[in-house]
Design a protein around this motif. Structure first.
Motif, PDB file in Angstrom:
ATOM      1  N   LEU A 248       0.906  -1.039  -0.115  1.00 12.83           N
ATOM      2  CA  LEU A 248      -0.318   0.038  -0.041  1.00 12.83           C
ATOM      3  C   LEU A 248       0.818   1.129   0.224  1.00 12.83           C
ATOM      4  CD1 LEU A 248      -2.800  -0.972   3.035  1.00 12.83           C
ATOM      5  CD2 LEU A 248      -3.045  -1.152  -0.137  1.00 12.83           C
ATOM      6  N   GLU A 249       1.981   1.568  -0.741  1.00 13.85           N
ATOM      7  CA  GLU A 249       3.324   2.688  -0.467  1.00 13.85           C
ATOM      8  C   GLU A 249       1.973   2.977  -1.325  1.00 13.85           C
ATOM      9  OE1 GLU A 249       7.460   3.044  -1.330  1.00 13.85           O
ATOM     10  OE2 GLU A 249       6.513   3.080  -3.260  1.00 13.85           O
ATOM     11  N   GLY A 250       2.531   4.536  -0.688  1.00 16.36           N
ATOM     12  CA  GLY A 250       1.255   5.905  -1.205  1.00 16.36           C
ATOM     13  C   GLY A 250      -0.702   5.107  -1.203  1.00 16.36           C
ATOM     14  N   ILE A 251      -0.591   4.701  -0.855  1.00 19.54           N
ATOM     15  CA  ILE A 251      -2.265   5.300  -0.530  1.00 19.54           C
ATOM     16  C   ILE A 251      -2.409   5.745   0.733  1.00 19.54           C
ATOM     17  CG2 ILE A 251      -4.344   3.188   0.119  1.00 19.54           C
ATOM     18  CD1 ILE A 251      -3.821   3.160  -2.827  1.00 19.54           C
ATOM     19  N   ARG A 252      -3.747   6.826   0.916  1.00 14.66           N
ATOM     20  CA  ARG A 252      -3.841   7.966   1.507  1.00 14.66           C
ATOM     21  C   ARG A 252      -4.988   6.978   2.490  1.00 14.66           C
ATOM     22  NH1 ARG A 252      -2.900  12.889  -1.274  1.00 14.66           N
ATOM     23  NH2 ARG A 252      -0.477  13.048  -1.315  1.00 14.66           N
ATOM     24  N   VAL A 253      -4.887   6.975   4.093  1.00 12.58           N
ATOM     25  CA  VAL A 253      -6.145   6.761   4.489  1.00 12.58           C
ATOM     26  C   VAL A 253      -6.399   8.130   5.950  1.00 12.58           C
ATOM     27  CG1 VAL A 253      -7.282   4.679   6.077  1.00 12.58           C
ATOM     28  CG2 VAL A 253      -5.075   3.987   4.505  1.00 12.58           C
ATOM     29  N   ILE A 254      -7.760   8.338   5.890  1.00 18.35           N
ATOM     30  CA  ILE A 254      -8.503   8.603   6.780  1.00 18.35           C
ATOM     31  C   ILE A 254      -8.586   8.390   7.649  1.00 18.35           C
ATOM     32  CG2 ILE A 254      -9.720  10.744   7.890  1.00 18.35           C
ATOM     33  CD1 ILE A 254      -9.876  11.963   4.884  1.00 18.35           C
ATOM     34  N   ALA A 313     -10.924  21.504   6.762  1.00 16.86           N
ATOM     35  CA  ALA A 313     -10.069  21.287   6.855  1.00 16.86           C
ATOM     36  C   ALA A 313      -9.948  19.459   6.828  1.00 16.86           C
ATOM     37  CB  ALA A 313      -9.257  20.826   8.637  1.00 16.86           C
ATOM     38  N   PHE A 314     -10.781  18.881   6.859  1.00 10.83           N
ATOM     39  CA  PHE A 314     -11.689  17.775   7.154  1.00 10.83           C
ATOM     40  C   PHE A 314     -12.045  17.407   5.060  1.00 10.83           C
ATOM     41  CE2 PHE A 314     -14.657  13.867   6.506  1.00 10.83           C
ATOM     42  CZ  PHE A 314     -13.869  12.929   7.247  1.00 10.83           C
ATOM     43  N   GLU A 315     -12.771  18.308   4.228  1.00 13.03           N
ATOM     44  CA  GLU A 315     -12.235  18.208   3.226  1.00 13.03           C
ATOM     45  C   GLU A 315     -11.134  18.047   2.514  1.00 13.03           C
ATOM     46  OE1 GLU A 315     -14.676  21.073   0.932  1.00 13.03           O
ATOM     47  OE2 GLU A 315     -16.432  20.803   2.920  1.00 13.03           O
ATOM     48  N   ARG A 316     -10.126  18.832   2.972  1.00 17.53           N
ATOM     49  CA  ARG A 316      -8.889  19.024   2.894  1.00 17.53           C
ATOM     50  C   ARG A 316      -7.947  17.690   2.139  1.00 17.53           C
ATOM     51  NH1 ARG A 316      -8.936  23.817   4.577  1.00 17.53           N
ATOM     52  NH2 ARG A 316      -7.716  23.166   6.171  1.00 17.53           N
ATOM     53  N   LEU A 317      -8.776  16.983   3.453  1.00 15.27           N
ATOM     54  CA  LEU A 317      -8.061  15.637   3.692  1.00 15.27           C
ATOM     55  C   LEU A 317      -8.570  14.257   2.480  1.00 15.27           C
ATOM     56  CD1 LEU A 317      -7.351  14.810   7.599  1.00 15.27           C
ATOM     57  CD2 LEU A 317      -5.718  16.058   5.689  1.00 15.27           C
ATOM     58  N   VAL A 318     -10.140  14.703   2.851  1.00 19.23           N
ATOM     59  CA  VAL A 318     -10.705  13.887   1.650  1.00 19.23           C
ATOM     60  C   VAL A 318     -10.161  14.353   0.145  1.00 19.23           C
ATOM     61  CG1 VAL A 318     -13.053  12.931   0.848  1.00 19.23           C
ATOM     62  CG2 VAL A 318     -12.336  13.075   3.089  1.00 19.23           C
ATOM     63  N   ALA A 319      -9.727  15.061  -0.015  1.00 22.76           N
ATOM     64  CA  ALA A 319      -9.680  15.507  -1.256  1.00 22.76           C
ATOM     65  C   ALA A 319      -8.483  14.992  -2.021  1.00 22.76           C
ATOM     66  CB  ALA A 319      -9.400  16.801  -1.792  1.00 22.76           C
ATOM     67  N   GLY A 320      -7.958  14.454  -0.729  1.00 18.54           N
ATOM     68  CA  GLY A 320      -6.677  13.524  -1.366  1.00 18.54           C
ATOM     69  C   GLY A 320      -5.976  12.361  -0.807  1.00 18.54           C
ATOM     70  N   ALA A 321      -7.088  11.688  -0.546  1.00 19.75           N
ATOM     71  CA  ALA A 321      -7.571  10.618   0.409  1.00 19.75           C
ATOM     72  C   ALA A 321      -8.083   9.595  -0.543  1.00 19.75           C
ATOM     73  CB  ALA A 321      -8.142  10.174   1.765  1.00 19.75           C
ATOM     74  N   ARG A 344     -18.019  11.892  -2.297  1.00 21.98           N
ATOM     75  CA  ARG A 344     -18.352  11.226  -4.019  1.00 21.98           C
ATOM     76  C   ARG A 344     -18.008  12.916  -4.664  1.00 21.98           C
ATOM     77  NH1 ARG A 344     -19.150   6.924  -1.501  1.00 21.98           N
ATOM     78  NH2 ARG A 344     -17.305   5.075  -2.151  1.00 21.98           N
ATOM     79  N   THR A 345     -18.716  13.920  -4.435  1.00 20.40           N
ATOM     80  CA  THR A 345     -18.690  15.214  -4.885  1.00 20.40           C
ATOM     81  C   THR A 345     -16.706  15.553  -4.625  1.00 20.40           C
ATOM     82  OG1 THR A 345     -19.113  16.360  -3.120  1.00 20.40           O
ATOM     83  CG2 THR A 345     -20.988  14.870  -4.515  1.00 20.40           C
ATOM     84  N   ILE A 346     -16.357  15.950  -3.516  1.00 15.63           N
ATOM     85  CA  ILE A 346     -15.198  15.855  -3.277  1.00 15.63           C
ATOM     86  C   ILE A 346     -14.572  14.920  -3.871  1.00 15.63           C
ATOM     87  CG2 ILE A 346     -13.243  16.160  -1.430  1.00 15.63           C
ATOM     88  CD1 ILE A 346     -15.725  16.731   0.566  1.00 15.63           C
ATOM     89  N   ASN A 347     -14.155  13.927  -3.669  1.00 11.83           N
ATOM     90  CA  ASN A 347     -13.593  12.830  -4.511  1.00 11.83           C
ATOM     91  C   ASN A 347     -14.659  11.540  -5.165  1.00 11.83           C
ATOM     92  OD1 ASN A 347     -11.067  10.843  -4.303  1.00 11.83           O
ATOM     93  ND2 ASN A 347     -10.512  11.255  -2.573  1.00 11.83           N
ATOM     94  N   LYS A 349     -12.981   8.940  -6.802  1.00  7.34           N
ATOM     95  CA  LYS A 349     -11.985   7.473  -6.186  1.00  7.34           C
ATOM     96  C   LYS A 349     -12.773   6.488  -4.873  1.00  7.34           C
ATOM     97  CE  LYS A 349      -9.908   8.530 -10.213  1.00  7.34           C
ATOM     98  NZ  LYS A 349      -7.551   8.100 -10.916  1.00  7.34           N
ATOM     99  N   LEU A 350     -12.737   8.455  -3.807  1.00 10.67           N
ATOM    100  CA  LEU A 350     -12.791   7.231  -2.484  1.00 10.67           C
ATOM    101  C   LEU A 350     -13.521   6.428  -2.302  1.00 10.67           C
ATOM    102  CD1 LEU A 350     -12.100   8.660   0.416  1.00 10.67           C
ATOM    103  CD2 LEU A 350     -13.982   9.445   0.815  1.00 10.67           C
ATOM    104  N   VAL A 351     -12.692   5.191  -1.418  1.00 12.25           N
ATOM    105  CA  VAL A 351     -13.458   4.464  -0.746  1.00 12.25           C
ATOM    106  C   VAL A 351     -14.108   4.948   0.690  1.00 12.25           C
ATOM    107  CG1 VAL A 351     -12.793   1.699  -0.066  1.00 12.25           C
ATOM    108  CG2 VAL A 351     -11.512   2.348  -1.968  1.00 12.25           C
ATOM    109  N   TYR A 352     -15.443   3.958   0.934  1.00  6.22           N
ATOM    110  CA  TYR A 352     -15.276   4.980   2.398  1.00  6.22           C
ATOM    111  C   TYR A 352     -16.255   3.440   3.124  1.00  6.22           C
ATOM    112  CZ  TYR A 352     -19.213   6.948   5.387  1.00  6.22           C
ATOM    113  OH  TYR A 352     -19.563   7.714   6.327  1.00  6.22           O
ATOM    114  N   VAL A 353     -15.982   3.301   4.538  1.00  8.20           N
ATOM    115  CA  VAL A 353     -15.156   2.472   5.105  1.00  8.20           C
ATOM    116  C   VAL A 353     -16.741   2.811   6.550  1.00  8.20           C
ATOM    117  CG1 VAL A 353     -14.625   0.670   6.081  1.00  8.20           C
ATOM    118  CG2 VAL A 353     -13.674   1.419   3.943  1.00  8.20           C
TER     119      VAL A 353
END
Length: 540
Positions: A248-254, A313-321, A344-347, A349-353
């Motif tokens: 998972l190198e490079g994968i970003r997780v919140i 701040a949370f939206e910025r994290l989601v945009a890059g996650a 998904r309007t922010i990102n 491709k986001l996987v939401y768990v």
């Protein structure tokens, strides 16, 4: 018991209950990679005094995660499926890893510098006996057993049963709550706690009672995890920046969660190479004893999602996650403006768990809950009590469904990340303690003869309905140390991380992950540390 092998049973569970489970729709590559995963162990006999196959379940799930990691590395780096190993003893210790961090051979939680940081998150002094025993199993007026739960602020639960604030011993607190709970019927407590006070709590059911209930019938038809495809542009893996071949190198997780199950998901993803930012809030309480272990591999940013600044701040994290793990009460994040669609309007491709206690279907899905609540709901606690020769439920001896739900969630995330590189979609994932507990129960329990042999290995082990989770972990740890003292002397089972993020000059020793690879490097990129120490930004 003579012919029983923990390793063989773990392998059978991996193959029959996971790899061949059509409802999980595992990619062919995962199944092929699993052929090179070996389940090993020095002792073929179970040693945890429990009726359910705790070691076998953990080993099989860890093996699945290892197979998925191998398949992803093969897909990303063209290295072929690599040999991987799961140690059944290490997989067992994984379930108590919150109490294993040490500094110079002494429990890390006893270090004054660490304690000072942990106290900052215990906003309501939950270690005080009268607060701690608000979370326990007590008998009710109608002869049933009820799991009272004080959550992270015991005041509402104490008020419900008429317990006043006072300084007493643990034993005195247990007696006070036992006397008070005995004045109410279980149905009254369950309705009052959940419907009126929005507090966790549940009547202890047998497995038969659970599966006959409306919620049990609905959740019994759910798979171990659920994945719903959401249309999205096809993803690609991040560019390779090292020769460590981390899956998972490079994968970003919140990590937007507290306590155990959901944080375990992100911790497993972290050791596989993901960059994890835990979103915490200094104004909210937490079970701080979990922080040293479960914050390993994660940065920790203080964000108040009720403020405009926090939302931005949370939206910025989601945009890059790549992944968002939501472990709060069902609906909390949506009320703050972030649901599947808005995320998904922010990102796109986001996987939401989402992770919760009861599951996301059925009449109880809305409730808040904890591991103990699901254990009592599904009937695992009654199985535990009867296994020990008691006519009362006993909460399982370790935070088992928490940690193993974490493995389930990690497996589901790995599947989603892999599949979104193959098709034009991403995924919503749901996992729950109850989905795991149902699967766990269906693995079967030890036979009477096997149970006798396990109890013989744990002569003198004694717990009751009033042993709360802290007591259970300590007693079970002592039992493991007695039955298998060599486990805690094996240097291969432990690694170290810097204590600097806790203000400690020495290293902190922690448990190693339950699996290892032939080629890919497993490591935590950052140590755990004080809450809110990080800025809410992704490293480039």
């Amino acid at each position: 018991m003579e012919n029983y092998s923990v390793q063989q049973e773990s392998q059978r569970i991996l193959e029959e209950q996971l790899l061949k489970n059509e409802r999980l729709s595992l990619p062919r590559e995962f199944v092929e990679a699993a052929k090179r995963v070996k389940i090993t162990g020095r002792d073929p006999k179970p040693f945890i005094p429990t009726p359910c196959k705790v070691t076998e379940s953990a080993s099989a799930l860890a093996a699945l995660v290892a197979a998925e990691g191998s398949a992803i590395s093969a897909h990303r780096y063209g290295i072929g499926y690599q040999a991987a190993e799961v140690d059944t003893d290490l997989a067992t210790l994984f379930l108590e890893s919150i109490i294993l961090p040490t500094i110079n051979g002494k429990p890390a939680m006893q270090d004054n510098r660490v304690l000072a940081e942990l106290r900052k998150g215990d906003l309501y002094d939950m270690s005080k006996p009268i607060h701690q025993q608000a979370t326990n199993v007590y008998q009710t007026k109608d002869g049933k057993w009820y799991h009272l739960h004080g959550s992270m602020n015991a005041s509402a639960t104490m008020g419900m049963v008429g317990v006043e604030e006072q300084d007493v011993t643990r034993e005195e607190a247990i007696k006070i709550f036992s006397d008070k709970v005995a004045q109410y019927d279980a149905a009254y407590l369950e309705k009052t706690a959940n419907e009126h006070l929005r507090q966790a709590g549940v009547t202890c059911l047998t497995p038969e009672e659970f599966f006959a209930s409306e919620h049990g019938k609905i959740m019994a038809d759910e798979p171990l995890w659920t994945m719903k495809p959401v249309p999205a542009p096809r993803s690609t893996w991040p560019a390779q920046k090292s020769d460590k071949l981390k899956p998972l190198e490079g994968i970003r997780v919140i990590d937007f969660s507290r306590v155990i199950a959901a944080p375990v998901i992100s911790k497993v993803l972290a050791v596989l190479g993901a960059q994890v930012i835990k979103v915490s809030n200094k104004n909210l309480p937490d079970v701080t004893a979990t922080w040293i272990d479960l914050s390993t591999g994660k940065k920790d940013a203080n964000i108040d999602l009720k403020s405009d600044e926090g939302k931005n701040a949370f939206e910025r994290l989601v945009a890059g996650a790549d992944v968002l793990i939501d472990g709060y009460r069902p609906g909390v994040l949506a009320k703050l403006g972030f649901n599947s669609a808005s995320l998904r309007t922010i990102n796109p491709k986001l996987v939401y768990v989402r992770e919760n206690c009861y599951g996301f279907k059925g009449p109880l899905a809305y409730r808040s809950g904890w591991q103990q609540i699901s254990d009592c709901l599904v009937g695992i606690s009654w199985l535990q009590g009867k296994f020990l020769g008691l006519n009362e439920p006993v909460v399982p001896l370790l935070p088992n469904s928490d940690y193993q739900t974490g493995l389930v969630g990690a497996a589901a995330v790995l599947q989603a990340l892999f599949q979104r590189t193959k098709v034009d979609c991403t995924y919503d994932i749901d996992v729950s303690l109850t989905q795991y507990n149902i699967w766990y129960y269906r693995l079967g329990q030890y036979t009477a003869d096997q149970g006798k042999a396990i109890l013989a290995r744990n002569e003198g082990f004694h717990v009751r309905h009033y042993d709360e989770m802290f007591s259970l972990i300590q007693k079970t740890h002592a039992a493991i140390a007695k039955a298998r003292p060599e486990l805690f002397k094996n240097p291969d089972y432990f690694s170290t991380m810097s204590g600097r993020e806790w203000g400690v000059d020495d290293d902190i020793t922690i448990l190693a992950p339950p699996f290892k690879f032939e080629t890919s490097v497993l490591e935590y990129a950052v140590p755990s540390g004080a809450r809110g120490r990080s800025i809410p930004e992704w490293a480039t």
